[in-house]
Design a protein around this motif. Sequence first.
Motif, PDB file in Angstrom:
ATOM      1  N   UNK A  54       0.820  -1.214   0.000  1.00  0.00           N
ATOM      2  CA  UNK A  54       0.000   0.000   0.000  1.00  0.00           C
ATOM      3  C   UNK A  54       0.857   1.268   0.000  1.00  0.00           C
ATOM      4  N   UNK A  94      -1.687   7.344  -3.339  1.00  0.00           N
ATOM      5  CA  UNK A  94      -1.708   7.923  -4.682  1.00  0.00           C
ATOM      6  C   UNK A  94      -2.708   9.074  -4.636  1.00  0.00           C
ATOM      7  N   UNK A 128      -4.827   8.902  -1.605  1.00  0.00           N
ATOM      8  CA  UNK A 128      -5.636   7.711  -1.346  1.00  0.00           C
ATOM      9  C   UNK A 128      -4.753   6.467  -1.277  1.00  0.00           C
ATOM     10  N   UNK A 129      -5.039   5.616  -0.294  1.00  0.00           N
ATOM     11  CA  UNK A 129      -4.266   4.383  -0.159  1.00  0.00           C
ATOM     12  C   UNK A 129      -4.650   3.411  -1.276  1.00  0.00           C
ATOM     13  N   UNK A 130      -3.650   2.910  -1.992  1.00  0.00           N
ATOM     14  CA  UNK A 130      -3.893   1.929  -3.066  1.00  0.00           C
ATOM     15  C   UNK A 130      -2.885   0.791  -2.937  1.00  0.00           C
ATOM     16  N   UNK A 131      -3.266  -0.350  -3.467  1.00  0.00           N
ATOM     17  CA  UNK A 131      -2.376  -1.505  -3.462  1.00  0.00           C
ATOM     18  C   UNK A 131      -1.536  -1.434  -4.748  1.00  0.00           C
ATOM     19  N   UNK A 178      -1.796   2.966   4.914  1.00  0.00           N
ATOM     20  CA  UNK A 178      -3.265   2.942   4.989  1.00  0.00           C
ATOM     21  C   UNK A 178      -3.751   3.738   6.203  1.00  0.00           C
ATOM     22  N   UNK A 194      -3.903   7.465   5.581  1.00  0.00           N
ATOM     23  CA  UNK A 194      -5.110   7.932   4.883  1.00  0.00           C
ATOM     24  C   UNK A 194      -6.302   7.959   5.846  1.00  0.00           C
TER      25      UNK A 194
END
Lengths: 291, 165
Positions: free
Chosen positions: B53, B56, B59-62, B113, B116
């Motif tokens: 994570x 971006x 925003x938290x993204x995998x 995460x 965020x």
Amino acid sequence: MIPPPFTYAAPTSLEEALALLQQHGPMAKILAGGHSLLPMMKLRLLEPEVLIDLRRVPGLADIREENGYLHLGAMVREVELEEHPLIRAKYPLLYETTRWIADPQVRNMGTVGGNLAHGDPGNDHPATMMAYDAQLVVVGPRGERVIPAREFFLDFYTTALEPDEILTAIRIPTPPPRSGGAYEKLERKVGDYATAAVAVQLSLAEDGTLSYVGIGLTNVAHVPLFAARSCAHLQGQRPTPERIDEAAQMASEDCNPRSDLRGSAEYKRAMVRELTRRAFRRALERAQGGQ
Amino acid sequence: MAKQTVTVTLTVNGETHTAEVEPRLLLVHFLREHLNLTGTHIGCDTTHCGACTVLMNGRAVKSCTVLTVQADGATIKTIEGMAENGKMHPLQEGFHVEHGLQCGYCTPGMIMRAAELLAKNPDPTEDEIRWGISGNLCRCTGYVNIVKAIQYAARKLREQAAAGS
């Protein structure tokens, strides 16, 4: 794991995206959030030659009420549904459904349009859109057409979308006063696909009878299901406990689950019955509470 | 067919990078192999575990499930961007003080995460924290100290905000 090679395009208009789709035909795939598509590509379940990313196409991410509908652009991210005050207040079924999808990071990328167009019977939005009697707006070289959600899911990973068409928006009828909805999902662990899930949307008439009932079922057949017989049994009737039980029984009879790691077919049918009851009761409480 | 490359520009931890990449290059590989930012870990590689994570555009993204080309123009923050002037971020401090890790493999993803989560909800309940990190798996700790670490950071960030206002 690395996806197989492909050519990438990020068009800046819908016309350009459609032209690319026509040019490359079925070997092209539309990329929305990519959270179903990319995992499938990494596993070589899909090897598209071209990805057409819609992220630069304007006008596909609106959330607004107009002409008696809630209009959702196909590229609206799940997190935007989750955080939108209008959806939380007036569309509790949609809000609850979204909260159950995968996990926060996936909801930050995943889109409502992708969740529908992917045609996965385990996805959560299809049953909910069927319960709402939503319309899917699709654009292609022959212009725009509107497909009812209840007619969109044709087979396993197969929708009514033609290979040269793009899903651009979803229209959910704005519920009248005395309406309510609820989504009940049983899952083995948070973020899992449903063992079974049920979406209920209903409205009450002045006299307390049901003026509208929509029930959708998730992951208990090769396609998402609209529980037509259950809805017809309740439509125009008083929502007595007996009638709710009968409708729930019909839903469990009309689904067609497969035994798998999430449980036996018999167990899933029993869960559909119970989840239908629970979702219906909560939807009814909301309708009676004035939501 | 000649191999296509795409020019992308990403701002990572405040630095702007322009690169020619294959469209199939995953963001996590760009961060780890092109920028040598190996604090972002690859765990399951299947969008489940959350070890990769990053933020971006906040925003938290995998990052194992994002193409680098999808991140073109984006602002990225990784665990390496959390400390400022050699001082640990309150989340890093919280994981240290509350012993929110054992092997540490999931920790960078947990912290990103949580960053965020706290940006959106500075005073989360325990339930909100647990729901909030439901996309991050830890196989060592049982999550109890991870929750405490995030609560520690939430407190500290609120104190800092109050002192700064």
